[in-house]
Write a protein that holds these residues in place. Structure first.
Motif, PDB file in Angstrom:
ATOM      1  N   UNK A   1       0.923  -1.172   0.395  1.00 32.05           N
ATOM      2  CA  UNK A   1       0.212  -0.172   0.160  1.00 32.05           C
ATOM      3  C   UNK A   1       0.683   1.099   0.321  1.00 32.05           C
ATOM      4  N   UNK A   2       2.054   1.245   0.435  1.00 29.33           N
ATOM      5  CA  UNK A   2       2.958   2.107   0.148  1.00 29.33           C
ATOM      6  C   UNK A   2       4.853   1.527   0.176  1.00 29.33           C
ATOM      7  N   UNK A   3       5.072   2.365  -0.473  1.00 29.72           N
ATOM      8  CA  UNK A   3       6.820   2.357  -0.141  1.00 29.72           C
ATOM      9  C   UNK A   3       7.158   2.583   1.251  1.00 29.72           C
ATOM     10  N   UNK A   4       8.435   2.115   1.385  1.00 26.69           N
ATOM     11  CA  UNK A   4       8.819   2.040   2.764  1.00 26.69           C
ATOM     12  C   UNK A   4      10.163   2.341   2.781  1.00 26.69           C
ATOM     13  N   UNK A   5      10.921   3.762   3.041  1.00 31.27           N
ATOM     14  CA  UNK A   5      12.453   3.854   3.716  1.00 31.27           C
ATOM     15  C   UNK A   5      12.374   4.184   5.126  1.00 31.27           C
ATOM     16  N   UNK A   6      13.996   3.700   5.365  1.00 31.91           N
ATOM     17  CA  UNK A   6      14.481   3.405   6.771  1.00 31.91           C
ATOM     18  C   UNK A   6      14.684   5.076   6.885  1.00 31.91           C
ATOM     19  N   UNK A   7      14.712   5.588   8.066  1.00 28.31           N
ATOM     20  CA  UNK A   7      14.379   6.785   8.655  1.00 28.31           C
ATOM     21  C   UNK A   7      14.415   7.025   9.532  1.00 28.31           C
ATOM     22  N   UNK A   8      15.970   7.164  10.122  1.00 30.79           N
ATOM     23  CA  UNK A   8      15.907   8.220  11.779  1.00 30.79           C
ATOM     24  C   UNK A   8      15.252   7.151  12.802  1.00 30.79           C
TER      25      UNK A   8
ATOM     26  N   UNK B   1      -2.278   4.442   6.650  1.00 29.28           N
ATOM     27  CA  UNK B   1      -2.372   4.159   8.069  1.00 29.28           C
ATOM     28  C   UNK B   1      -2.958   2.620   8.319  1.00 29.28           C
ATOM     29  N   UNK B   2      -3.007   2.115   6.554  1.00 27.31           N
ATOM     30  CA  UNK B   2      -2.824   0.129   6.417  1.00 27.31           C
ATOM     31  C   UNK B   2      -1.444   0.234   6.761  1.00 27.31           C
ATOM     32  N   UNK B   3      -0.120   1.243   6.965  1.00 32.85           N
ATOM     33  CA  UNK B   3       0.917   0.211   6.459  1.00 32.85           C
ATOM     34  C   UNK B   3       1.670   0.502   8.444  1.00 32.85           C
TER      35      UNK B   3
ATOM     36  N   UNK C   1       6.246   0.948  13.390  1.00 38.14           N
ATOM     37  CA  UNK C   1       6.745  -0.245  13.223  1.00 38.14           C
ATOM     38  C   UNK C   1       5.238  -0.618  11.954  1.00 38.14           C
ATOM     39  N   UNK C   2       5.978  -1.503  11.012  1.00 39.63           N
ATOM     40  CA  UNK C   2       4.794  -1.830   9.868  1.00 39.63           C
ATOM     41  C   UNK C   2       4.172  -3.109  10.742  1.00 39.63           C
ATOM     42  N   UNK C   3       3.035  -2.997   9.559  1.00 38.48           N
ATOM     43  CA  UNK C   3       2.251  -3.577   8.520  1.00 38.48           C
ATOM     44  C   UNK C   3       2.585  -3.850   7.043  1.00 38.48           C
ATOM     45  N   UNK C   4       2.584  -5.065   6.719  1.00 37.55           N
ATOM     46  CA  UNK C   4       3.171  -5.285   5.924  1.00 37.55           C
ATOM     47  C   UNK C   4       1.958  -6.445   5.127  1.00 37.55           C
ATOM     48  N   UNK C   5       1.726  -5.729   3.327  1.00 37.82           N
ATOM     49  CA  UNK C   5       0.896  -6.778   2.882  1.00 37.82           C
ATOM     50  C   UNK C   5       1.626  -8.168   2.846  1.00 37.82           C
ATOM     51  N   UNK C   6       2.665  -8.685   3.677  1.00 34.29           N
ATOM     52  CA  UNK C   6       3.725  -9.770   2.413  1.00 34.29           C
ATOM     53  C   UNK C   6       3.603 -10.931   4.136  1.00 34.29           C
TER      54      UNK C   6
ATOM     55  N   UNK D   1      -5.314  -2.275   3.334  1.00 36.24           N
ATOM     56  CA  UNK D   1      -7.018  -1.781   3.336  1.00 36.24           C
ATOM     57  C   UNK D   1      -7.757  -1.726   1.759  1.00 36.24           C
ATOM     58  N   UNK D   2      -9.422  -2.187   2.616  1.00 41.88           N
ATOM     59  CA  UNK D   2     -10.087  -2.362   1.163  1.00 41.88           C
ATOM     60  C   UNK D   2     -10.119  -1.204   0.321  1.00 41.88           C
ATOM     61  N   UNK D   3      -9.568  -1.680  -1.265  1.00 40.97           N
ATOM     62  CA  UNK D   3     -10.037  -0.737  -1.760  1.00 40.97           C
ATOM     63  C   UNK D   3     -10.617  -0.835  -3.036  1.00 40.97           C
ATOM     64  N   UNK D   4     -10.315  -0.528  -4.850  1.00 40.41           N
ATOM     65  CA  UNK D   4     -10.961  -1.092  -5.669  1.00 40.41           C
ATOM     66  C   UNK D   4     -11.124  -2.489  -5.558  1.00 40.41           C
TER      67      UNK D   4
END
Length: 328
Positions: free
Chosen positions: A44-51, A87-89, A150-155, A213-216
């Protein structure tokens, strides 16, 4: 009944259109990461490391017919879909930018009014963008940045997990161009944000690791994409899917929802997760379970039929040769 419904879902354009994601994955696979990327194309979103935490990026283009026929609704939807992706992430939105294209100044104004309404509702600023006043076709794209602890991931769905469907049924049928369920227009900004914050709480309290998230793609399409991304299969219990009285089950399974999330939760945490949603008057039910293998089956009463067999086909192609879109 079940076979007919499965055929309808498999031919649903909201699911079929996801197949084009494979093209982006193939062409851009070698330029997704130059050192800081955790999750690339596909979630649902790309994720990068940050601080010590994570920076989230996402973008959504609004269905052209909605932009053309209901520009105000399109503007609101462009904000909502991006906010839900963050938010889904397990993250929180920070800010958005947009690209609006139309020769029709009145239509541009309606789109921007809708965007403004969405920003007010979700309390996320629209800080910039680009306007094409001479475009041949009307279009609207919004991009968002967010942060997560902390992440929620589809994988991250695992065999043995329970599939929880969390949805706000206190709403109404939405716009005319797209079959949708609107549960935000009738609520205050404070209520809307509090309900979304549940996803952050669940993630940060380590009650769940996988969500979408439930989308199209609708309820079934969203579950199938989550399972495909995780390289697993599962059972979906049709009779346990909560729905509003205003829509038939066939309509509901293909509806676009302003608040609808699928979570894959370890059995030890299901009651805690269900309670989190129910405390905020969100309907949450276990509607399936994750299994070994790559076959997704639907169960209705005594009937059981295959919805997708990822050994033979894919929806997005996000799991290939044992690798999902996770990079770091």
């Amino acid at each position: 009944m079940l076979l007919k419904l499965i055929e309808e879902i498999r031919n649903f354009e909201g699911i079929k259109r996801k197949s084009h994601i494979k093209i982006a994955m193939d062409i851009l696979k070698n330029v997704q990461d130059f050192g800081k990327v955790v999750v690339g194309i596909g979630d649902d979103a790309a994720v990068l490391k940050s601080n010590g935490g994570y920076l989230l990026f996402s973008a959504d283009g609004v269905l052209p017919a909605l932009v053309r026929e209901e520009p105000y609704a399109a503007g609101k939807a462009s904000v909502m879909v991006n906010v839900n992706d963050i938010y889904a992430m397990g993250g929180r939105p920070v800010a958005m930018v947009n690209v609006v294209a139309s020769k029709n100044i009145e239509r541009i104004s309606e789109i921007l009014k809708g965007i403004a309404k969405g920003c007010e509702k979700f309390r996320v600023p629209m800080v910039g963008g680009h306007l094409h006043p001479d475009a041949e076709e009307d279009s609207l794209v919004v991009s968002i940045v967010g942060t997560a602890k902390r992440l929620l991931l589809s994988s991250n769905a695992k065999p043995g997990d329970k599939l929880i469907f969390a949805v706000d049924l206190k709403g109404r049928v939405g716009c005319k161009t797209v079959r949708s369920w609107d549960s935000t227009s009738c609520k205050s900004s404070e209520d809307v944000v509090q309900r979304l914050e549940i996803l952050c709480d669940i993630s940060e309290e380590k009650l769940c690791e996988a969500a979408k998230d439930v989308s199209m793609g609708g309820v079934l399409g969203t579950i199938a994409m989550l399972l495909e991304s995780s390289g697993v299969g599962g059972d979906i219990f049709l009779d346990d899917i909560p729905k509003p009285a205003e829509l038939t089950i066939n309509e509901w399974l293909k509806a676009f929802m302003s608040y609808g999330f699928i979570l894959s939760v370890n059995c030890n945490n299901t009651e805690k997760v269900l309670n989190k949603f129910q405390e905020k008057e969100i309907t949450a039910s276990i509607i399936g379970e994750v299994k070994e293998g790559k076959v997704v089956e639907m169960v209705c009463g005594e009937e059981r039929e295959v919805l997708f067999d990822f050994n033979k086909e894919g929806i997005t192609g996000s799991f290939r040769d044992g690798q999902s879109f996770r990079i770091g």
